[in-house]
Design a protein around this motif. Structure first.
Motif, PDB file in Angstrom:
ATOM      1  N   ASP A   1      24.690  12.113  20.353  1.00 29.23           N
ATOM      2  CA  ASP A   1      26.024  12.099  21.151  1.00 29.23           C
ATOM      3  C   ASP A   1      26.952  11.667  20.355  1.00 29.23           C
ATOM      4  OD1 ASP A   1      27.300  12.250  23.824  1.00 29.23           O
ATOM      5  OD2 ASP A   1      26.737  10.442  24.279  1.00 29.23           O
ATOM      6  N   GLY A   2      27.069  11.696  18.998  1.00 31.78           N
ATOM      7  CA  GLY A   2      28.174  11.235  18.208  1.00 31.78           C
ATOM      8  C   GLY A   2      27.833   9.607  17.667  1.00 31.78           C
ATOM      9  N   ILE A   3      27.929   9.296  16.719  1.00 30.82           N
ATOM     10  CA  ILE A   3      27.574   8.113  15.905  1.00 30.82           C
ATOM     11  C   ILE A   3      28.915   7.800  14.869  1.00 30.82           C
ATOM     12  CG2 ILE A   3      26.140   6.822  14.282  1.00 30.82           C
ATOM     13  CD1 ILE A   3      23.837   8.536  15.439  1.00 30.82           C
ATOM     14  N   THR A   4      29.221   6.558  15.003  1.00 35.68           N
ATOM     15  CA  THR A   4      30.220   5.838  14.061  1.00 35.68           C
ATOM     16  C   THR A   4      29.513   5.014  13.430  1.00 35.68           C
ATOM     17  OG1 THR A   4      32.067   6.319  15.510  1.00 35.68           O
ATOM     18  CG2 THR A   4      32.500   4.568  13.746  1.00 35.68           C
ATOM     19  N   ILE A   5      29.544   5.272  11.795  1.00 33.05           N
ATOM     20  CA  ILE A   5      29.185   4.367  10.968  1.00 33.05           C
ATOM     21  C   ILE A   5      30.130   3.670  10.078  1.00 33.05           C
ATOM     22  CG2 ILE A   5      27.712   4.053   8.788  1.00 33.05           C
ATOM     23  CD1 ILE A   5      26.541   7.026   9.774  1.00 33.05           C
ATOM     24  N   CYS A   6      29.830   2.227  10.214  1.00 35.41           N
ATOM     25  CA  CYS A   6      31.107   1.420   9.603  1.00 35.41           C
ATOM     26  C   CYS A   6      30.493   0.688   8.555  1.00 35.41           C
ATOM     27  CB  CYS A   6      31.847   0.573  10.421  1.00 35.41           C
ATOM     28  SG  CYS A   6      32.373   1.175  12.020  1.00 35.41           S
TER      29      CYS A   6
END
Length: 251
Positions: free
Chosen positions: A242-247
């Motif tokens: 569902d969409g992943i943001t990696i920081c």
């Protein structure tokens, strides 16, 4: 806001009962055939047996769509192995797919602080976690996340003491979580946020977005804007699940 999210989940669960099985977990990758090809070719053949067992145990739950997507989980496992964390924190556990894969990956003396408001769903996956021999790595806390994060930050020794964080809970609090996690995660540590593309609807005209998804779509859009402007992290937004943001914390 937590009650609103629970209401959304109930609506989504009702919607899923009216959808074909292959469409019950909509992803950003809109080609269902290509998504299934990726799962069958690259993901399922390499999925550890405990994760497969937990995924199957969750499949009939009315809110099974809340579980971590297996292809996203595969990426998460790879990142964990690169970071080699000993201390992790997870906000939003559900039945424990992402929690189990983290527990399987970190060293035997590693520890995960796992926070969720619902112990009953965690207990669905707990027999598999115990069978895998990794329960001792998990400190499950049944609570809203913000009070626990605030409590952790009361101890100066906890600042910068975690290596990895995964967030998959109430979306309206993502930025609140981020601000606190940035103090808890060490420089060089990784933070991952799930559902940041909200099924791809963040790029849709509002009138095309189903009513049940609109409020949380706006939360995702606002978080994406804020984290994109955060110069304390390097980021990559990945169209998996569902969409992943990696920081990655850099200062």
């Amino acid at each position: 806001m937590q009650e609103d999210f629970q209401n959304y989940c109930a609506l989504q669960a009702m919607e899923n009962t009216r959808m074909p099985v292959s469409r019950k977990n909509p992803t950003v990758l809109q080609s269902q055939e290509l998504h299934e090809y990726i799962l069958k070719t690259s993901v399922y053949p390499r999925e550890p047996n405990p994760l497969k067992e937990l995924r199957i145990a969750t499949a009939n739950h009315p809110m099974a769509f809340m579980g971590t997507a297996p292809d996203a989980g595969q990426l998460m496992t790879l990142l964990l192995k690169l970071v080699n964390p000993k201390k992790a924190i997870e906000i939003g556990v559900f039945t424990g797919y992402s929690l189990l894969l983290t527990a399987l990956t970190i060293p035997d003396d590693g520890k995960i602080t796992a926070i969720d408001i619902n112990r009953k769903t965690y207990e669905i996956g707990l027999p598999v976690i115990k069978k895998a021999g990794v329960e001792h790595k998990i400190d499950f806390v049944e609570s809203q996340a913000l009070p626990i994060l605030n409590k952790l930050l009361e101890d100066p020794e906890k600042e910068g003491s975690f290596d990895f964080a995964f967030v998959d809970a109430d979306k309206n609090n993502y930025w609140n979580y981020h601000q606190r996690l940035m103090k808890l995660i060490k420089v060089g540590g990784i933070l991952m946020y799930d559902n940041t593309l909200w099924g791809g609807t963040v790029a849709w005209p509002e009138e095309d977005v189903p009513e049940a998804k609109r409020k949380w779509r706006l939360c995702a859009i606002e978080f994406n804007k804020l984290v994109s402007a955060d110069t304390n992290v390097e980021i990559s937004q990945v169209p998996l699940g569902d969409g992943i943001t990696i920081c990655r914390r850099i200062c």
